[in-house]
Design a protein around this motif. Structure first.
Motif, mmCIF file in Angstrom:
data_model
loop_
_atom_site.group_PDB
_atom_site.id
_atom_site.type_symbol
_atom_site.label_atom_id
_atom_site.label_comp_id
_atom_site.label_asym_id
_atom_site.label_seq_id
_atom_site.Cartn_x
_atom_site.Cartn_y
_atom_site.Cartn_z
ATOM 1 N N SER A 242 0.831 -1.210 0.000
ATOM 2 C CA SER A 242 0.000 0.000 0.000
ATOM 3 C C SER A 242 0.866 1.260 0.000
ATOM 4 O O SER A 242 0.585 2.233 -0.716
ATOM 5 C CB SER A 242 -0.928 0.011 1.227
ATOM 6 N N ILE A 243 1.927 1.242 0.806
ATOM 7 C CA ILE A 243 2.835 2.389 0.845
ATOM 8 C C ILE A 243 3.586 2.516 -0.470
ATOM 9 O O ILE A 243 3.797 3.632 -0.985
ATOM 10 C CB ILE A 243 3.808 2.246 2.032
ATOM 11 N N LEU A 244 3.990 1.392 -1.063
ATOM 12 C CA LEU A 244 4.702 1.445 -2.337
ATOM 13 C C LEU A 244 3.795 1.948 -3.460
ATOM 14 O O LEU A 244 4.271 2.533 -4.436
ATOM 15 C CB LEU A 244 5.272 0.070 -2.666
ATOM 16 N N ASN A 245 2.485 1.747 -3.332
ATOM 17 C CA ASN A 245 1.555 2.353 -4.285
ATOM 18 C C ASN A 245 1.672 3.878 -4.257
ATOM 19 O O ASN A 245 1.591 4.543 -5.292
ATOM 20 C CB ASN A 245 0.120 1.938 -3.969
ATOM 21 N N LEU A 246 1.852 4.429 -3.060
ATOM 22 C CA LEU A 246 2.037 5.881 -2.937
ATOM 23 C C LEU A 246 3.308 6.323 -3.645
ATOM 24 O O LEU A 246 3.338 7.365 -4.314
ATOM 25 C CB LEU A 246 2.093 6.280 -1.462
ATOM 26 N N PHE A 247 4.372 5.515 -3.507
ATOM 27 C CA PHE A 247 5.617 5.857 -4.186
ATOM 28 C C PHE A 247 5.446 5.789 -5.704
ATOM 29 O O PHE A 247 5.976 6.630 -6.436
ATOM 30 C CB PHE A 247 6.746 4.920 -3.747
ATOM 31 N N LEU A 248 4.714 4.795 -6.190
ATOM 32 C CA LEU A 248 4.485 4.674 -7.623
ATOM 33 C C LEU A 248 3.709 5.876 -8.161
ATOM 34 O O LEU A 248 3.964 6.353 -9.281
ATOM 35 C CB LEU A 248 3.759 3.368 -7.936
ATOM 36 N N ARG A 249 2.745 6.391 -7.391
ATOM 37 C CA ARG A 249 2.042 7.607 -7.812
ATOM 38 C C ARG A 249 3.017 8.782 -7.921
ATOM 39 O O ARG A 249 2.944 9.580 -8.858
ATOM 40 C CB ARG A 249 0.931 7.949 -6.815
ATOM 41 N N ASP A 279 -5.882 3.306 -10.131
ATOM 42 C CA ASP A 279 -5.503 4.560 -10.783
ATOM 43 C C ASP A 279 -4.068 4.538 -11.303
ATOM 44 O O ASP A 279 -3.667 5.406 -12.091
ATOM 45 C CB ASP A 279 -5.681 5.738 -9.821
ATOM 46 N N LEU A 280 -3.285 3.546 -10.878
ATOM 47 C CA LEU A 280 -1.900 3.441 -11.368
ATOM 48 C C LEU A 280 -1.839 2.853 -12.776
ATOM 49 O O LEU A 280 -0.792 2.926 -13.426
ATOM 50 C CB LEU A 280 -1.070 2.576 -10.411
ATOM 51 N N ARG A 306 3.706 -3.740 -15.722
ATOM 52 C CA ARG A 306 4.233 -2.558 -16.384
ATOM 53 C C ARG A 306 3.448 -1.332 -15.934
ATOM 54 O O ARG A 306 2.222 -1.362 -15.861
ATOM 55 C CB ARG A 306 4.129 -2.710 -17.895
ATOM 56 N N VAL A 307 4.165 -0.266 -15.627
ATOM 57 C CA VAL A 307 3.535 0.994 -15.243
ATOM 58 C C VAL A 307 4.166 2.104 -16.079
ATOM 59 O O VAL A 307 5.370 2.066 -16.369
ATOM 60 C CB VAL A 307 3.710 1.271 -13.728
#
Length: 335
Positions: A242-249, A279-280, A306-307
């Motif tokens: 969940s925290i790494l999702n914030l970093f990806l944003r 949303d990523l 892939r992002v």
């Protein structure tokens, strides 16, 4: 009969000096003031040496190392006077300091250990006319970071902070001071134990590689966003997916633009359900990601995700219960 080296023609002297190994050069400089002056003048007139001076100041280990063609050589050491052995026959006194000439390199004895560390570094850098390029220290030697910054304009190439063998105090204060002040262009390695309450509020870098090897439990998402590095390795992290999702944003919006590789090792494992936040716009791919890490074989990730960043730059990410990987492909998508 002694060899009259100071009467040797300059051309011959230059050839003799050029074949001396680093430890031989430093040892020879103690022969006499005149020969030290000769060596110093010679190195000031030569092209910049392809040698790297490294300072070690960790507990009772205080040395100057010179790296030449990838090979390390100890050239000078500072030891506390309490370790001095009166029965040693190879000890002389120079400028009030006792010096022992071991088979490999000279050892100087000091009452003040900080003064001893500074003295041996100043001596070698002045002799060879080159700056310190590497620094390896322990918690009690955090003062060396500011001292290096003040004595030379160029940053270090490599820096390492090691945890002490004994459980001393002031870990949080030393860590904070080091992280806020260290300047190193190629590598910063941190292996230190801090308290569970420790938080770093600052920026770190720019640096090519940052390795928080085995004690990265203090690293937060804000820290990741403020680490300016090309490759980042975090060991024993308490970060979650969940925290790494914030970093990806943060990355998708243009943050951490120099990042090429991120590896996070989870301290106690984490639950990953093969889903990222919608949303990523992360999609499954059969592409293969490869990154040539400095600490071993290249990292390869397959059957990953892939992002895409807003400017078209792609990254491959993968995650399991133990690790999170991110490999940035610094070419824009063709579609």
């Amino acid at each position: 009969m002694p060899f009259p080296i100071l009467r040797t023609p300059v051309v011959v002297l230059s050839e003799i000096i050029s074949i001396l190994e680093p430890n031989e050069t430093v040892t020879a400089s103690f022969c006499s003031k005149n020969f030290k002056r000769l060596l110093k003048n010679q190195y000031q007139q030569m092209k910049p040496l392809m040698w790297a001076i490294c300072m070690i100041d960790f507990e009772n280990d205080r040395r100057v190392i010179i790296v030449k063609s990838g090979i390390e050589a100890n050239v000078l050491s500072a030891v506390h006077i309490s370790k001095f052995n009166e029965s040693t026959s190879k000890v002389v006194e120079i400028n009030g300091y006792k010096i022992e000439f071991s088979p490999e390199y000279p050892i100087l004895y000091f009452e003040d250990q900080e003064l001893g560390s500074k003295w041996i570094v100043d001596y070698v850098t002045d002799l060879l006319n080159i700056d310190v390029r590497g620094l390896a220290i322990g918690r009690s030697s955090a003062w060396t970071v500011d001292w290096i910054n003040k004595r030379q304009e160029k940053p270090l190439n490599r820096f390492a902070l090691f945890k002490p063998t004994s459980n001393n105090s002031n870990a949080d204060e030393s860590m904070d001071y080091v992280l806020k002040n260290v300047r190193s262009s190629d590598f910063i390695g941190i292996n230190e134990d801090v308290s569970d309450n420790y938080r770093f509020n600052g920026k770190l870098g720019p640096v090519k590689e940052l390795a928080i090897s085995r004690n990265g439990y203090w690293v937060t998402c804000d820290n990741l966003m403020n680490f300016d590095a090309i490759a980042i390795y975090i060991g024993r992290s308490r970060l979650t997916v969940s925290i790494l999702n914030l970093f990806l944003r943060h990355w998708r919006a243009g943050g951490s633009p120099r990042l090429e590789y991120l590896e996070v090792f989870f301290e106690n494992g984490t639950v990953f359900e093969n889903t990222f936040d919608g949303d990523l716009e992360i999609v499954r791919t059969n592409e293969v990601g490869t990154y040539p890490v400095s600490y071993g074989e290249p990292v390869v990730i397959r059957n990953c995700y892939r992002v895409q960043r807003t400017d078209g730059i792609m990254a491959l990410v993968d995650c399991d219960r133990q690790r999170f990987y991110m490999i940035v492909q610094h070419e824009k998508a063709s579609h």
